[in-house]
Design a protein around this motif. Structure first.
Motif, PDB file in Angstrom:
ATOM      1  N   VAL A  20     -46.937 -46.709 120.174  1.00 45.36           N
ATOM      2  CA  VAL A  20     -47.012 -46.034 121.477  1.00 45.36           C
ATOM      3  C   VAL A  20     -46.361 -44.659 121.380  1.00 45.36           C
ATOM      4  O   VAL A  20     -46.880 -43.667 121.912  1.00 45.36           O
ATOM      5  CB  VAL A  20     -46.330 -46.887 122.563  1.00 45.36           C
ATOM      6  N   ILE A  21     -45.242 -44.571 120.676  1.00 43.56           N
ATOM      7  CA  ILE A  21     -44.576 -43.278 120.472  1.00 43.56           C
ATOM      8  C   ILE A  21     -45.463 -42.354 119.651  1.00 43.56           C
ATOM      9  O   ILE A  21     -45.586 -41.156 119.937  1.00 43.56           O
ATOM     10  CB  ILE A  21     -43.213 -43.491 119.778  1.00 43.56           C
ATOM     11  N   HIS A  25     -47.154 -38.688 120.727  1.00 37.26           N
ATOM     12  CA  HIS A  25     -47.068 -37.471 119.916  1.00 37.26           C
ATOM     13  C   HIS A  25     -48.459 -36.851 119.724  1.00 37.26           C
ATOM     14  O   HIS A  25     -48.618 -35.632 119.760  1.00 37.26           O
ATOM     15  CB  HIS A  25     -46.443 -37.800 118.565  1.00 37.26           C
ATOM     16  N   ALA A  26     -49.457 -37.705 119.520  1.00 34.20           N
ATOM     17  CA  ALA A  26     -50.827 -37.214 119.375  1.00 34.20           C
ATOM     18  C   ALA A  26     -51.270 -36.452 120.620  1.00 34.20           C
ATOM     19  O   ALA A  26     -51.864 -35.374 120.529  1.00 34.20           O
ATOM     20  CB  ALA A  26     -51.776 -38.388 119.119  1.00 34.20           C
ATOM     21  N   ILE A  31     -54.539 -34.241 120.829  1.00 33.44           N
ATOM     22  CA  ILE A  31     -55.420 -35.207 120.175  1.00 33.44           C
ATOM     23  C   ILE A  31     -55.471 -36.474 121.025  1.00 33.44           C
ATOM     24  O   ILE A  31     -54.441 -37.068 121.340  1.00 33.44           O
ATOM     25  CB  ILE A  31     -54.898 -35.564 118.765  1.00 33.44           C
ATOM     26  N   THR A  32     -56.663 -36.886 121.400  1.00 34.93           N
ATOM     27  CA  THR A  32     -56.839 -38.102 122.185  1.00 34.93           C
ATOM     28  C   THR A  32     -56.848 -39.316 121.272  1.00 34.93           C
ATOM     29  O   THR A  32     -57.478 -39.303 120.215  1.00 34.93           O
ATOM     30  CB  THR A  32     -58.168 -38.050 122.965  1.00 34.93           C
ATOM     31  N   VAL A  33     -56.161 -40.373 121.674  1.00 33.12           N
ATOM     32  CA  VAL A  33     -56.139 -41.617 120.901  1.00 33.12           C
ATOM     33  C   VAL A  33     -56.863 -42.706 121.696  1.00 33.12           C
ATOM     34  O   VAL A  33     -56.442 -43.075 122.797  1.00 33.12           O
ATOM     35  CB  VAL A  33     -54.704 -42.085 120.590  1.00 33.12           C
ATOM     36  N   GLU A  54     -51.378 -50.113 125.814  1.00 32.40           N
ATOM     37  CA  GLU A  54     -50.266 -49.166 125.893  1.00 32.40           C
ATOM     38  C   GLU A  54     -50.454 -47.988 124.934  1.00 32.40           C
ATOM     39  O   GLU A  54     -50.108 -46.852 125.267  1.00 32.40           O
ATOM     40  CB  GLU A  54     -48.957 -49.894 125.591  1.00 32.40           C
ATOM     41  N   ILE A  55     -51.013 -48.245 123.755  1.00 32.85           N
ATOM     42  CA  ILE A  55     -51.267 -47.155 122.799  1.00 32.85           C
ATOM     43  C   ILE A  55     -52.264 -46.157 123.392  1.00 32.85           C
ATOM     44  O   ILE A  55     -52.048 -44.940 123.362  1.00 32.85           O
ATOM     45  CB  ILE A  55     -51.803 -47.704 121.470  1.00 32.85           C
TER      46      ILE A  55
END
Length: 240
Positions: A20-21, A25-26, A31-33, A54-55
């Motif tokens: 998740v952290i 940062h992304a 940057i989309t995750v 959550e990610i």
């Protein structure tokens, strides 16, 4: 250029920093995750599903929980949907700067239609990079055939776009020694000719260092100087 990471996992990371952290940062790097969860039933599946949600939330992206047979269609859908979403945010921000927050909803129908047309055009023509990060821990072994098929279908879908599309592929965990958290299977490319060979010789293990792997890929997509291809690490020696 639009940049996104697509993580395919069954969740439940168990080594290193929180994914998740890493996803947060992304997002800071633009940057989309997005996360696709291929999870099983039961308590472990529930824990994995929560982590997946959550990610994606931290990375400003989408999450989906699917079965192996739904994977290919979901990969394509999420990639295109997040491109549109990213462009909508950018266009909306520009409109707010020009018109103010209160004026956007008051645009006449003809002008709103023009905005939608611009978003559609940008979605189709914008340059895009998608980094695929695949969980190859022991629990994912039965699902890798579906992953390979999904990557092949994604490439066909991206080739149909008018804009330039590039894909890079990574898997985690890395080497059997445990010293490498993620390994590159292909650098940025428009043609994964050897897609059928990917993941063929991987030694699948129980560890799932999702956070460290994701952070490494974020740095690659963001083109951080520390990940120089002339040095050892994920860029030093990739599999084709």
């Amino acid at each position: 250029m639009l940049k996104q990471i697509l993580l395919i996992t069954d969740g439940c990371s168990n080594v290193g920093m929180s994914p998740v952290i890493a996803a947060a940062h992304a997002m800071e790097e633009g940057i989309t995750v997005n996360v696709i969860g291929v999870v099983d039933h039961g308590e472990l599946g529930q824990l994995g599903s929560q982590e997946i949600i959550e990610i994606a939330r931290a990375g400003g992206g989408l999450s989906r929980i699917v079965s192996s047979r739904q994977l290919s269609q979901t990969v394509q859908m999420m990639t295109r949907k997040t491109v549109v979403g990213t462009i909508e945010k950018a266009v909306g921000k520009e409109l707010r700067n020009i018109l103010g927050d209160d004026q956007i909803t008051q645009l006449p129908p003809a002008q709103r239609a023009e905005v939608v047309h611009v978003i559609d055009e940008m979605s189709e023509n914008s340059a895009m990079r998608v980094a695929l990060l695949v969980d190859t821990s022991a629990s994912m072994k039965p699902k890798l055939a579906a992953v390979r098929d999904a990557l092949q279908d994604l490439l066909l879908s991206l080739r149909a776009r008018a804009g330039q599309s590039e894909v890079a592929v990574f898997h985690f965990p890395g080497s059997l020694s445990g010293e490498v958290e993620v390994e590159m299977d292909s650098p940025w490319t428009q043609d994964l000719a050897n897609i059928h060979k990917m993941f063929y010789k991987i030694n699948m293990r129980g560890t799932t260092p999702t956070g460290p792997a994701l952070l490494n890929v974020v740095e690659y997509v963001a083109e951080k100087p520390s990940l120089d291809s002339s040095k050892d690490g994920i860029l030093g020696d990739y599999v084709v």
